[in-house]
Scaffold this active site. Structure first.
Site, PDB file in Angstrom:
ATOM      1  NE  ARG A 103      -2.429   0.795   3.635  1.00  0.00           N
ATOM      2  CZ  ARG A 103      -3.151   1.184   4.668  1.00  0.00           C
ATOM      3  NH1 ARG A 103      -4.456   1.177   4.599  1.00  0.00           N
ATOM      4  NH2 ARG A 103      -2.594   1.558   5.793  1.00  0.00           N
ATOM      5  CB  THR A 107      -1.732   7.180  -3.203  1.00  0.00           C
ATOM      6  OG1 THR A 107      -1.139   5.860  -3.295  1.00  0.00           O
ATOM      7  CG2 THR A 107      -0.843   8.177  -3.922  1.00  0.00           C
ATOM      8  CG  ASP A 198       2.879  -2.243   9.130  1.00  0.00           C
ATOM      9  OD1 ASP A 198       3.051  -3.432   8.780  1.00  0.00           O
ATOM     10  OD2 ASP A 198       2.962  -1.288   8.346  1.00  0.00           O
ATOM     11  CG  ASP A 201       6.635  -2.701   9.776  1.00  0.00           C
ATOM     12  OD1 ASP A 201       7.335  -3.186   8.866  1.00  0.00           O
ATOM     13  OD2 ASP A 201       6.298  -1.500   9.808  1.00  0.00           O
TER      14      ASP A 201
HETATM   15  C1  PRP Z   1      -1.136  -4.119   4.657  1.00  0.00           C
HETATM   16  C2  PRP Z   1      -1.992  -5.323   4.897  1.00  0.00           C
HETATM   17  C3  PRP Z   1      -2.873  -5.349   3.684  1.00  0.00           C
HETATM   18  C4  PRP Z   1      -3.092  -3.887   3.415  1.00  0.00           C
HETATM   19  C5  PRP Z   1      -4.431  -3.502   3.978  1.00  0.00           C
HETATM   20  O1  PRP Z   1      -0.101  -4.413   3.818  1.00  0.00           O
HETATM   21  O2  PRP Z   1      -1.253  -6.497   5.102  1.00  0.00           O
HETATM   22  O3  PRP Z   1      -2.289  -5.980   2.561  1.00  0.00           O
HETATM   23  O4  PRP Z   1      -2.049  -3.173   4.103  1.00  0.00           O
HETATM   24  O5  PRP Z   1      -4.765  -2.221   3.632  1.00  0.00           O
HETATM   25  P1  PRP Z   1      -5.946  -1.869   2.633  1.00  0.00           P
HETATM   26  O6  PRP Z   1      -7.109  -2.753   2.986  1.00  0.00           O
HETATM   27  O7  PRP Z   1      -6.211  -0.414   2.920  1.00  0.00           O
HETATM   28  O8  PRP Z   1      -5.459  -2.097   1.237  1.00  0.00           O
HETATM   29  P2  PRP Z   1       1.086  -3.376   3.512  1.00  0.00           P
HETATM   30  O9  PRP Z   1       0.746  -2.573   2.315  1.00  0.00           O
HETATM   31  O10 PRP Z   1       1.426  -2.630   4.748  1.00  0.00           O
HETATM   32  O11 PRP Z   1       2.273  -4.320   3.053  1.00  0.00           O
HETATM   33  P3  PRP Z   1       3.131  -5.398   3.884  1.00  0.00           P
HETATM   34  O12 PRP Z   1       2.240  -6.583   4.118  1.00  0.00           O
HETATM   35  O13 PRP Z   1       4.240  -5.707   2.936  1.00  0.00           O
HETATM   36  O14 PRP Z   1       3.604  -4.768   5.166  1.00  0.00           O
HETATM   37  N1  URA Z   2      -2.158  -2.503   7.265  1.00  0.00           N
HETATM   38  C1  URA Z   2      -1.758  -2.914   8.493  1.00  0.00           C
HETATM   39  O1  URA Z   2      -0.787  -3.673   8.606  1.00  0.00           O
HETATM   40  N2  URA Z   2      -2.459  -2.502   9.547  1.00  0.00           N
HETATM   41  C2  URA Z   2      -3.517  -1.709   9.439  1.00  0.00           C
HETATM   42  O2  URA Z   2      -4.121  -1.363  10.468  1.00  0.00           O
HETATM   43  C3  URA Z   2      -3.910  -1.279   8.167  1.00  0.00           C
HETATM   44  C4  URA Z   2      -3.215  -1.702   7.094  1.00  0.00           C
END
Ligand code: PRP
Ligand code: URA
Length: 207
Positions: A103, A107, A198, A201
């Site tokens: 994400r 944006t 997160d 993380d």
């Molecule tokens: C997080 C999570 C989802 C997304 C959710 O991933 O694991 O994939 O955000 O958000 P949304 O419903 O608003 O799209 P992130 O983009 O942080 O990537 P990561 O798993 O690599 O940390």
């Molecule tokens: N992605 C995450 O990992 N946590 C949130 O709360 C939203 C998006």
């Protein structure tokens, strides 16, 4: 819309530990794997059975076995990876695809960087991602799977916002959603509240 919230006490107890800010990466990862296994029990609950004749040491019987579609587990990278092992321990023969997207922090729009799925399209796809926030990532992942020819898709998340559930179910009413918790909402950065922070993380210790 088919929304399933897995309210089993063990799932809820483990999720509460995951939410605590002091929970370590090691513990977080272990708990996510365990919850994914419990949730897998519900995601697969309606799998059809067929019967085959077997012989116990005492007599013959018609014994049930799983029939129907084979399964692909499709984690949305990175955080969805944390739910794969738990599901695989229930469905060891499942294939595993990968949907790489993140994400964009400015944006909040999902950006694709990797996509690899098995060739057979007649399988049930279980998309995994612990967090369903705005729903943007899940919607884009499902769109990509449908464009690729998959027709039978389920979404398994740990925690969701009401906005995320609404967005996915309006875009794809045929996709059943499985959650451990439906939270209150989103903050100004589109993090789930109260949520768990997160997920990527916390699973991989990158913060
Ligand atoms: C997080 C999570 C989802 C997304 C959710 O991933 O694991 O994939 O955000 O958000 P949304 O419903 O608003 O799209 P992130 O983009 O942080 O990537 P990561 O798993 O690599 O940390
Ligand atoms: N992605 C995450 O990992 N946590 C949130 O709360 C939203 C998006």
């Amino acid at each position: 819309m088919a929304l399933h919230i897995i309210d089993h006490p063990l799932v809820q107890h483990k999720l509460s530990i995951m939410r605590k800010k002091e929970t370590s990466t090691t513990e977080f990862r272990t708990l996510l794997r365990e919850i994914a296994m419990f949730m897998g029990y519900e995601v697969t609950r309606d799998f059809p059975l067929t019967y085959e004749e077997i012989e116990t040491p005492l007599m013959k019987m018609n014994a049930p076995k799983i029939a129907g579609k084979k399964v692909v587990i499709a984690p949305i990278l990175r955080a969805g990876l944390g739910m794969v092992d738990g599901l695989l321990s229930l469905i060891p023969a499942a294939r595993v695809g990968h949907i790489g997207m993140y994400r964009d922090e400015e944006t909040c729009q999902p950006v694709f960087y990797y996509y690899k799925m098995p060739a057979e399209k007649d399988r049930l796809v279980i998309v995994t991602d612990p967090m369903l926030a705005t729903g943007g990532s899940a919607i884009d992942a499902i769109r990509r799977l449908k464009e690729d020819g998959y027709t039978s898709i389920r979404l398994m998340c740990l925690v969701a916002s009401p906005q995320g559930v609404k967005a996915v179910s309006e875009a794809y009413p045929d996709v059943e959603i499985f959650l451990a918790a439906l939270d209150e909402g989103l903050n100004e950065k589109n993090y789930i509240l109260p949520g768990l922070g997160d997920a990527g993380d916390r699973i991989f210790g990158t913060k």
